[in-house]
Design an enzyme around this catalytic site. Structure first.
Site, short mmCIF file in Angstrom:
data_model
loop_
_atom_site.label_atom_id
_atom_site.label_comp_id
_atom_site.label_asym_id
_atom_site.label_seq_id
_atom_site.Cartn_x
_atom_site.Cartn_y
_atom_site.Cartn_z
N GLY A 155 0.82 -1.20 0.00
CA GLY A 155 0.00 0.00 0.00
C GLY A 155 0.86 1.25 0.00
O GLY A 155 2.03 1.23 0.39
N CYS A 156 0.28 2.35 -0.43
CA CYS A 156 1.05 3.58 -0.61
C CYS A 156 1.63 4.12 0.70
O CYS A 156 2.83 4.43 0.78
CB CYS A 156 0.20 4.64 -1.32
SG CYS A 156 -1.41 4.93 -0.56
N MET A 157 0.81 4.23 1.75
CA MET A 157 1.34 4.71 3.02
C MET A 157 2.24 3.68 3.68
O MET A 157 3.19 4.02 4.37
CB MET A 157 0.19 5.11 3.94
CG MET A 157 -0.41 6.46 3.59
SD MET A 157 -1.70 6.99 4.73
CE MET A 157 -3.05 5.89 4.27
N ALA A 160 5.73 3.93 1.94
CA ALA A 160 6.44 5.14 2.36
C ALA A 160 6.99 4.96 3.77
O ALA A 160 8.12 5.37 4.07
CB ALA A 160 5.50 6.35 2.29
#
Length: 350
Positions: A155-157, A160
């Site tokens: 997932g994106c978060m 990161a």
């Protein structure tokens, strides 16, 4: 422009009318070896793809490709990108798997396997057990397993946050208690997000203080890589921006660990990673504006005594989704990982 040689691969995109599907189609349109022959959308079936996507408004030569229903998927594709809403792919995984060598899955359905967490966050995954080999894959850190059918992107978060913490945990530099504050733009919620623009505009507010589904994903990823537990407090805030994520992770250095040790760890982890730009305390800070529209991640780490603050920024739709999926596909297919993504290497300033 698409070249025509024996390296060209036939590609399908499932869930193509959403934000991530649109970015995938736009980016693949520039890829020299990946040719999109099928784009699905249950609600837009029959609509010309490039007339629907705003990115092609000024394109004079428009493709004749139209959206189709997934039931119309036929023939063989070298790879399929799935951008379907959570719960959709598990219900049709066997049908889709018959048509391809690899499924690069951007949705969260197969990111972890704990039944309690699946019941809470991805119940359809639990109710529809996968019958083909599946792997969680981060392009910068994971090994390629050519035997798997489903390659699950983070997932994106989550990714990161992983970028912000990986060198610290990989080198055992910090205590296992970490606090991460993640701030995300509105496109991260997809087109069906219940958070109206009027609620985000000229505003900054918490989105998920406890219980966000990316937290167990992050903990799973680090347990998988290091066979050790991470005690993570993970909170998400909504930004008044269309795209972009910035995460700040707060940790405590173990006794005897110095700032030099930390900087060496970050440099050693990221110096050879083409899509990760490492800042030290003397050359700036990660930010959203310089990664928006690119496949770059910016990472920085800042130490004061035993207090460590590590920061990462990405474009959630590219490095956090579509670009990362193409990067992974390049690696699996044996292409240089930057292939088709070079045009997405430079952000705009100011």
């Amino acid at each position: 422009m698409m070249t025509s040689d024996n390296r060209t691969k036939r590609v399908a995109i499932l869930g193509g009318s959403g934000f991530t599907g649109a970015e995938l189609y736009r980016l693949l349109n520039k890829h020299p070896f990946l040719k999109v022959d099928f784009v699905s959308s249950e609600s837009k079936a029959g609509v010309p793809v490039e007339k629907y996507f705003t990115a092609f408004t000024h394109t004079k030569k428009v493709s004749a490709l139209t959206f189709k229903k997934i039931a119309d998927l036929d023939g063989h594709y070298d790879l399929i990108f799935s951008c379907l809403p959570k719960g959709a792919l598990p219900r049709m995984i066997e049908q889709v798997a018959e048509h391809t060598d690899y499924i690069f899955n951007v949705s969260g359905d197969y990111r972890f396997s704990d039944p309690v967490l699946l019941q809470k966050h991805y119940p359809d995954t639990l109710n529809q057990p996968i019958q083909v080999a599946s792997k969680y894959y981060i392009p910068e850190f994971s090994e390629i397993d050519s035997k798997v059918k489903v390659v699950n992107l983070p997932g994106c978060m989550a990714v990161a946050t992983i970028y912000s913490l990986y060198p610290l945990l990989a080198n055992e530099l910090i205590e296992n208690r970490v606090v991460t504050d993640a701030k995300t733009g509105s496109s991260g919620g997809g087109k069906s997000s219940s958070e109206h623009h009027a609620e985000r505009a000229n505003n900054f507010r918490p989105h998920s203080i406890h219980g966000h589904r990316h937290r167990p994903e992050i903990e799973f990823a680090f347990e998988d890589y290091f066979n050790s537990s991470l005690e993570l407090q993970f909170t998400v805030h909504s930004l008044d921006l269309p795209r972009g994520i910035l995460v700040t992770s707060y940790s405590v250095l173990k006794e005897g660990v110095s700032e030099v040790d930390v900087k060496k760890a970050f440099y050693g982890s990221y110096a050879q990673k083409p899509f990760i730009h490492y800042f030290n305390s003397k050359n700036g800070y990660p930010m959203i504006k310089t990664v928006a529209g690119t496949n770059y991640a910016e990472v920085g780490v800042y130490v004061d005594g035993s207090s460590c603050v590590s920061i990462a920024s990405i474009d959630n739709l590219i490095k956090g989704a579509a670009g990362q999926a193409i990067q992974a596909a390049n690696l699996y297919l044996g292409f240089p990982e930057e292939t088709g993504l070079q045009a997405e290497l430079g952000g705009v300033w100011p």
